[in-house]
Design a protein around this motif. Structure first.
Motif, short mmCIF file in Angstrom:
data_model
loop_
_atom_site.label_atom_id
_atom_site.label_comp_id
_atom_site.label_asym_id
_atom_site.label_seq_id
_atom_site.Cartn_x
_atom_site.Cartn_y
_atom_site.Cartn_z
N ALA A 259 46.30 26.47 26.45
CA ALA A 259 47.52 25.75 26.80
C ALA A 259 47.44 24.18 26.94
O ALA A 259 48.41 23.36 26.68
CB ALA A 259 48.17 26.35 28.06
N ILE A 260 46.35 23.91 27.64
CA ILE A 260 45.94 22.34 27.58
C ILE A 260 46.03 21.74 26.28
O ILE A 260 46.29 20.69 26.04
CB ILE A 260 44.74 22.21 28.61
CG1 ILE A 260 44.91 22.55 30.10
CG2 ILE A 260 44.18 20.82 28.43
CD1 ILE A 260 43.93 22.63 30.98
N VAL A 261 45.18 22.26 25.58
CA VAL A 261 44.89 21.70 24.15
C VAL A 261 46.13 21.91 23.31
O VAL A 261 46.29 20.93 22.48
CB VAL A 261 43.84 22.53 23.61
CG1 VAL A 261 43.66 22.32 22.17
CG2 VAL A 261 42.51 22.49 24.11
N ILE A 398 38.71 25.71 34.75
CA ILE A 398 39.87 25.21 34.62
C ILE A 398 39.88 23.95 34.98
O ILE A 398 40.40 22.78 34.25
CB ILE A 398 40.99 26.02 35.20
CG1 ILE A 398 41.04 27.40 34.58
CG2 ILE A 398 42.27 25.50 35.28
CD1 ILE A 398 41.95 28.43 35.11
N PRO A 399 39.48 23.42 36.12
CA PRO A 399 39.62 22.19 36.56
C PRO A 399 38.75 21.28 35.77
O PRO A 399 39.33 20.07 35.48
CB PRO A 399 38.72 22.30 38.06
CG PRO A 399 38.82 23.76 38.47
CD PRO A 399 38.91 24.45 36.98
N VAL A 400 37.45 21.48 35.18
CA VAL A 400 36.86 20.62 34.42
C VAL A 400 37.55 20.18 33.02
O VAL A 400 37.63 19.14 32.69
CB VAL A 400 35.28 21.04 34.16
CG1 VAL A 400 34.65 20.31 33.08
CG2 VAL A 400 34.66 21.25 35.57
N SER A 401 37.97 21.44 32.63
CA SER A 401 38.90 21.23 31.19
C SER A 401 40.07 20.21 31.39
O SER A 401 40.46 19.39 30.45
CB SER A 401 39.27 22.61 30.30
OG SER A 401 40.15 23.36 31.66
N SER A 405 40.93 16.73 29.90
CA SER A 405 41.93 16.39 29.24
C SER A 405 42.86 15.25 29.39
O SER A 405 43.55 14.40 28.76
CB SER A 405 43.05 17.38 29.11
OG SER A 405 43.56 17.68 30.42
N LYS A 406 42.37 14.65 30.84
CA LYS A 406 43.08 13.16 31.35
C LYS A 406 42.36 12.13 31.04
O LYS A 406 42.64 11.04 31.44
CB LYS A 406 43.31 13.44 32.64
CG LYS A 406 44.11 14.76 33.04
CD LYS A 406 45.79 14.54 32.28
CE LYS A 406 46.66 15.79 32.62
NZ LYS A 406 47.88 15.49 31.77
N CYS A 407 40.94 12.37 30.51
CA CYS A 407 39.92 11.16 30.30
C CYS A 407 40.20 10.76 28.94
O CYS A 407 40.21 11.27 27.91
CB CYS A 407 38.46 11.64 30.32
SG CYS A 407 37.92 12.24 32.05
N VAL A 408 40.56 9.27 28.97
CA VAL A 408 40.84 8.55 27.66
C VAL A 408 39.52 7.85 27.27
O VAL A 408 38.69 7.30 27.68
CB VAL A 408 41.90 7.40 27.74
CG1 VAL A 408 42.09 6.86 26.56
CG2 VAL A 408 43.16 8.35 28.34
N PRO A 409 39.07 8.38 25.86
CA PRO A 409 39.99 9.03 24.73
C PRO A 409 39.78 10.51 25.02
O PRO A 409 38.59 10.96 25.40
CB PRO A 409 39.39 8.55 23.44
CG PRO A 409 37.92 8.10 23.90
CD PRO A 409 38.02 7.31 25.32
N ARG A 414 34.60 16.98 25.23
CA ARG A 414 34.60 16.80 26.68
C ARG A 414 35.34 18.15 27.18
O ARG A 414 34.85 18.50 28.19
CB ARG A 414 35.31 15.58 26.95
CG ARG A 414 34.74 14.58 26.72
CD ARG A 414 35.26 13.03 27.17
NE ARG A 414 34.56 12.18 26.98
CZ ARG A 414 35.21 10.65 27.08
NH1 ARG A 414 36.35 10.54 27.46
NH2 ARG A 414 34.49 9.73 26.65
N ILE A 415 36.28 18.47 26.73
CA ILE A 415 37.27 19.56 26.95
C ILE A 415 36.29 20.98 27.20
O ILE A 415 36.16 21.74 27.97
CB ILE A 415 38.56 19.87 26.19
CG1 ILE A 415 39.56 18.83 26.58
CG2 ILE A 415 39.16 21.38 26.79
CD1 ILE A 415 40.76 18.72 25.71
N GLY A 416 35.59 21.05 25.83
CA GLY A 416 34.81 22.14 25.77
C GLY A 416 33.66 22.33 26.58
O GLY A 416 33.01 23.56 26.82
N LEU A 417 33.00 21.12 27.29
CA LEU A 417 32.01 21.25 28.23
C LEU A 417 32.22 21.86 29.52
O LEU A 417 31.37 22.35 30.10
CB LEU A 417 31.61 19.84 28.33
CG LEU A 417 30.83 19.09 27.55
CD1 LEU A 417 30.87 17.47 27.95
CD2 LEU A 417 29.53 19.58 27.37
N ALA A 418 33.48 22.38 29.67
CA ALA A 418 34.17 23.06 30.88
C ALA A 418 33.17 24.46 30.83
O ALA A 418 32.80 24.89 31.85
CB ALA A 418 35.44 23.20 31.05
#
Length: 451
Positions: A259-261, A398-401, A405-409, A414-418
């Motif tokens: 859902a985040i992605v 969930i928190p890490v992903s 998702s809020k880190c630019v760029p 990065r999301i997958g590292l969760a």
């Protein structure tokens, strides 16, 4: 063919049992993978996104069945290890009754809840209609999913990995043929892929039952005795419910990531969907070890051979890690080639490859974590398995992903590292609990010898 794990060599019988499970899981994964592959080659990115999101929703329903089925595998394994064929027969009769009822309930829920679930998944607007079609049609096959998993859990508990392999091989072959016919031939898109999957599952279950009826069963069983055996069903649920709940909530955590992605657009949505299909295959080796070690440990715990059970887990970790290193290399350095098997859009392929680099790290870690989970399941410690899974999912993944998702760029890597972050925490919990159990075991052995 049944396997006796309580005497003789450890590694050779364990591998002989694990490899058919691994092949069966590969073929089972082809259900969704072939859907995505064919849709990716013969339909639009919207259809790819629909199949990716829809298969995630269906996986969430399926883990309830597969998790609960672990209760049958463990219970039958322990009864078989103790030499109690009559109890095995009653467990099978109770399991058929339980899973038949569960399948009907889940089918009803999915038929009414699909639009709401698709909305919660925040599927891209242009893919919503396709996603609804895919999920609704696949929901019609829940009864066949339940039947297949019931059969598989019974035979794995007995140490028979060949019969489940036959069932899934039949389904996979049928699904490939039907996908090509309905999606490539009749241009039915996501709906055709879903219909092909349901029809293949039905064919598999019917033919598998015919094979079982012809070969017979190694324990007393009667269709007339399928009814509510309260005490046996209670044992199945006690062992399987924590695993089912853990698998369900962990799957929900991956839905949250999806859902985040999905908020990042169709390309990111399709890219993660493709990457998840690749990851499904990458993780099949540790998943096979988790299932085989569960049955192996259950039989040895039933035969009161805890040290032999531990050695089986160690062998599992060592051999699984060898496969993990090999697969991690390809996921990290050749993710675009793997992703290209399931999509033809260049942007989707490279989005998937970026996400796969993070999963390459997880591929090494799950070699340890899945074997620990298999060991604890076989010991009947399924409540701990539930808690460590929930901590990893909701306190880490969930928190890490979300933060990533809020880190630019924003990058899918990065999301997958969760996921590897979550697995690392779970391994620490498993190691600590393993030593706690070992200490209790030594204390009980000392008390028994003193008496």
């Amino acid at each position: 063919m049944r396997a006796e794990f309580t005497s003789g060599k450890i590694l050779a019988p364990l591998m002989k049992f694990t490899v058919p499970i691994m092949i069966a899981l590969i073929l089972q994964a082809l259900y969704g993978a072939v859907d995505l592959l064919v849709v990716g080659q013969f339909a639009s990115p919207e259809a790819v996104s629909a199949v990716a999101t829809g298969s995630q929703v269906m996986h969430t329903m399926m883990v309830i069945i597969t998790g609960l089925a672990m209760g049958i595998t463990v219970l039958i394994g322990q009864q078989f290890g103790r030499g109690e064929p009559e109890k095995v027969g009653q467990t099978v009769e109770s399991g058929v009754f339980l899973f038949g009822c569960l399948a009907l309930i889940l089918t009803g829920i999915m038929l009414f809840a699909t639009p709401a679930l698709v909305t919660l998944m925040q599927a891209p607007a242009e893919a919503v209609a396709f996603t609804n079609q895919y999920v609704l049609i696949c929901s019609g096959g829940i009864l066949f999913i339940a039947a297949y998993n019931t059969l598989g859990s019974i035979f794995r508990g007995l140490g028979d990995a060949r019969t489940p392999l036959l069932a899934v091989a039949i389904a996979c072959a049928a699904n490939i043929v039907l996908d090509l016919l309905l999606v490539a031939g009749f241009k039915m898109g996501a709906a055709g892929a879903a219909l092909a999957t349901v029809m293949a599952q039905a064919i598999s279950v019917i033919l598998s039952l015919m094979v079982v009826a012809r070969q017979g069963l190694p324990f007393p069983f009667s269709w007339r005795h399928i009814r509510f055996h309260g005490s046996t069903i209670k044992e199945i649920v006690k062992l399987g419910a924590p695993v089912a709940l853990q698998d369900l909530l962990v799957s929900i955590s991956f839905l949250a990531i999806t859902a985040i992605v999905n908020q990042l657009g169709v390309i990111a949505s399709a890219g993660v969907g493709v990457a998840e299909k690749v990851c499904t295959f990458i993780l099949l080796v540790p998943s096979a070890y988790a299932q085989s070690i569960s049955a192996y440990v259950a039989q040895n715990i039933g035969a009161n051979q805890p040290q032999r059970a531990k050695r089986g887990m160690v062998y599992g970790i060592a051999t699984s890690l060898l496969f993990g290193i090999f697969m991690s290399y390809f996921a990290f350095f050749h993710g675009h080639l793997l992703s290209g098997l399931f999509a033809r859009d260049t942007q989707v392929i490279f989005a998937a490859a970026d996400y796969l680099k993070a999963y390459a790290i997880d591929t090494l870690l799950v070699s340890f974590m899945f074997c620990f989970v298999g060991y604890f399941n076989g010991c009947g410690k399924t409540t701990f398995v539930m808690f460590q899974g929930l901590i990893g999912a909701f306190c880490v993944r969930i928190p890490v992903s979300y933060l990533a998702s809020k880190c630019v760029p924003v990058t899918l890597f990065r999301i997958g590292l969760a996921t590897p972050c979550s697995t690392f925490v779970q391994i620490i919990l498993c190691v600590l609990y393993f030593f706690v159990l070992s200490r209790k075991e030594k204390k009980n052995a000392s008390l028994a010898s003193a008496q």
